[in-house]
Write a protein that holds these residues in place. Structure first.
Motif, PDB file in Angstrom:
ATOM      1  N   ALA A  57       0.831  -1.206   0.000  1.00 15.64           N
ATOM      2  CA  ALA A  57       0.000   0.000   0.000  1.00 15.64           C
ATOM      3  C   ALA A  57       0.869   1.261   0.000  1.00 15.64           C
ATOM      4  O   ALA A  57       0.601   2.208  -0.745  1.00 15.64           O
ATOM      5  N   THR A  58       1.918   1.269   0.818  1.00  9.88           N
ATOM      6  CA  THR A  58       2.807   2.428   0.882  1.00  9.88           C
ATOM      7  C   THR A  58       3.530   2.621  -0.447  1.00  9.88           C
ATOM      8  O   THR A  58       3.661   3.750  -0.942  1.00  9.88           O
ATOM      9  N   TYR A  59       3.995   1.524  -1.034  1.00  6.91           N
ATOM     10  CA  TYR A  59       4.675   1.593  -2.333  1.00  6.91           C
ATOM     11  C   TYR A  59       3.773   2.203  -3.404  1.00  6.91           C
ATOM     12  O   TYR A  59       4.214   3.039  -4.208  1.00  6.91           O
ATOM     13  N   LEU A  60       2.506   1.810  -3.398  1.00  5.92           N
ATOM     14  CA  LEU A  60       1.569   2.342  -4.380  1.00  5.92           C
ATOM     15  C   LEU A  60       1.176   3.786  -4.081  1.00  5.92           C
ATOM     16  O   LEU A  60       0.831   4.547  -5.002  1.00  5.92           O
ATOM     17  N   MET A  61       1.238   4.174  -2.816  1.00  5.53           N
ATOM     18  CA  MET A  61       0.855   5.527  -2.423  1.00  5.53           C
ATOM     19  C   MET A  61       1.951   6.559  -2.677  1.00  5.53           C
ATOM     20  O   MET A  61       1.657   7.746  -2.844  1.00  5.53           O
ATOM     21  N   ILE A  62       3.205   6.129  -2.688  1.00  2.00           N
ATOM     22  CA  ILE A  62       4.321   7.066  -2.801  1.00  2.00           C
ATOM     23  C   ILE A  62       4.192   7.995  -4.004  1.00  2.00           C
ATOM     24  O   ILE A  62       4.293   9.223  -3.859  1.00  2.00           O
ATOM     25  N   PRO A  63       3.955   7.491  -5.225  1.00  2.00           N
ATOM     26  CA  PRO A  63       3.827   8.426  -6.355  1.00  2.00           C
ATOM     27  C   PRO A  63       2.618   9.349  -6.233  1.00  2.00           C
ATOM     28  O   PRO A  63       2.659  10.502  -6.695  1.00  2.00           O
ATOM     29  N   MET A  64       1.542   8.882  -5.611  1.00  2.00           N
ATOM     30  CA  MET A  64       0.361   9.738  -5.420  1.00  2.00           C
ATOM     31  C   MET A  64       0.675  10.886  -4.471  1.00  2.00           C
ATOM     32  O   MET A  64       0.331  12.043  -4.734  1.00  2.00           O
ATOM     33  N   VAL A  65       1.323  10.556  -3.348  1.00  2.00           N
ATOM     34  CA  VAL A  65       1.681  11.590  -2.372  1.00  2.00           C
ATOM     35  C   VAL A  65       2.677  12.569  -2.981  1.00  2.00           C
ATOM     36  O   VAL A  65       2.580  13.790  -2.787  1.00  2.00           O
ATOM     37  N   GLN A  66       3.637  12.058  -3.738  1.00  2.00           N
ATOM     38  CA  GLN A  66       4.620  12.903  -4.406  1.00  2.00           C
ATOM     39  C   GLN A  66       3.935  13.902  -5.336  1.00  2.00           C
ATOM     40  O   GLN A  66       4.256  15.090  -5.351  1.00  2.00           O
ATOM     41  N   HIS A  67       2.955  13.427  -6.089  1.00  2.00           N
ATOM     42  CA  HIS A  67       2.227  14.304  -7.015  1.00  2.00           C
ATOM     43  C   HIS A  67       1.448  15.375  -6.263  1.00  2.00           C
ATOM     44  O   HIS A  67       1.442  16.548  -6.656  1.00  2.00           O
ATOM     45  N   VAL A  68       0.792  14.975  -5.167  1.00  2.00           N
ATOM     46  CA  VAL A  68       0.021  15.942  -4.373  1.00  2.00           C
ATOM     47  C   VAL A  68       0.941  17.031  -3.831  1.00  2.00           C
ATOM     48  O   VAL A  68       0.594  18.224  -3.868  1.00  2.00           O
TER      49      VAL A  68
END
Length: 240
Positions: A57-68
């Motif tokens: 879950a964290t691995y998949l969230m990293i690019p989303m958080v980076q974009h935000v």
């Protein structure tokens, strides 16, 4: 099943395969789950499952958080350099938490068990700490399903642009209009099908395992519910 002097089931012989097979009972079978609470090493299986899902879950969230962080407007009175350093630190902490997921998960299991143990002492409920760790670990499998559901929703949604969007509505917040106070949104968001499911199973398993009324079982877990609500509402202060 053998009984201890207290009248509660004594810890019995267990196998890793049996413990793995028994994890599913924490979703729908309070009687079967209650039996696993007394297995000395039952917590290992949920810890492994929770850790694996957390890493993914964290691995998949990293690019989303980076974009935000890249598209979000900078807070007032913060220079671009300060914001960049803060964003870089946040991403580093997120990656570190992924690598240390088993340790973080263990803490997330032990702390609620400690609170529950203290509550049981006040309510004079005869328990052992490791039984409560097993109970918390087993019921954490419901939270694993919640995490998977959140990731599926985010991936299906596509591009995420705000911090609020990183937390998809899974509870009563889905009925609140846009512009609602973030604190009220956080409070309503706590009451999701997964949290209610968790509360129900905790009460039923606790009551069955330790031979107390459902009301007393609910009183025992109530501090965990209150702390979870306070944490969620408090975390809303950091959202923009």
């Amino acid at each position: 099943m053998a009984r201890a002097a207290s009248g509660l089931p004594a810890e019995t012989h267990e196998t890793f395969a049996d413990n793995l097979a028994g994890m599913g009972s924490f979703y729908i079978d309070p009687q079967g789950a209650a039996a696993r609470v007394f297995h000395k090493w039952f917590w290992v299986g949920p810890l492994v499952v929770f850790s694996i899902v957390s890493v993914i879950a964290t691995y998949l969230m990293i690019p989303m958080v980076q974009h935000v962080l890249e598209v979000a407007p900078m807070p007032p009175n913060v220079s671009p350099d300060q914001y960049q350093r803060g964003a870089s630190m946040a991403m580093t902490m997120m990656r570190v938490s992924m690598y240390f997921s088993p340790v973080v998960t263990a803490v997330l299991l032990v702390l609620p068990a400690l609170i529950l143990y203290a509550t049981c002492s006040v309510l004079t409920i005869d328990v052992k700490f490791r039984w409560l760790v097993n109970l918390v670990a087993g019921c954490s499998l419901i939270q694993v399903v919640a995490a998977i559901a959140a990731i599926v929703i985010l991936k299906a949604k596509g591009e995420v642009s705000t911090q609020a969007e990183l937390h998809p509505a899974l509870g009563l917040d889905i009925f609140l209009p846009e512009g609602t106070s973030k604190y009220l949104m956080a409070l309503a968001g706590y009451f999701s099908i997964f949290e209610i499911w968790w509360i129900i199973m905790m009460v039923l398993i606790f009551s069955t395992a330790f031979r107390v009324s459902k009301g007393k079982a609910f009183a025992a877990i109530l501090p965990l519910v209150i702390l979870s609500i306070l944490f969620r509402v408090g975390a809303a202060a950091f959202q923009r």
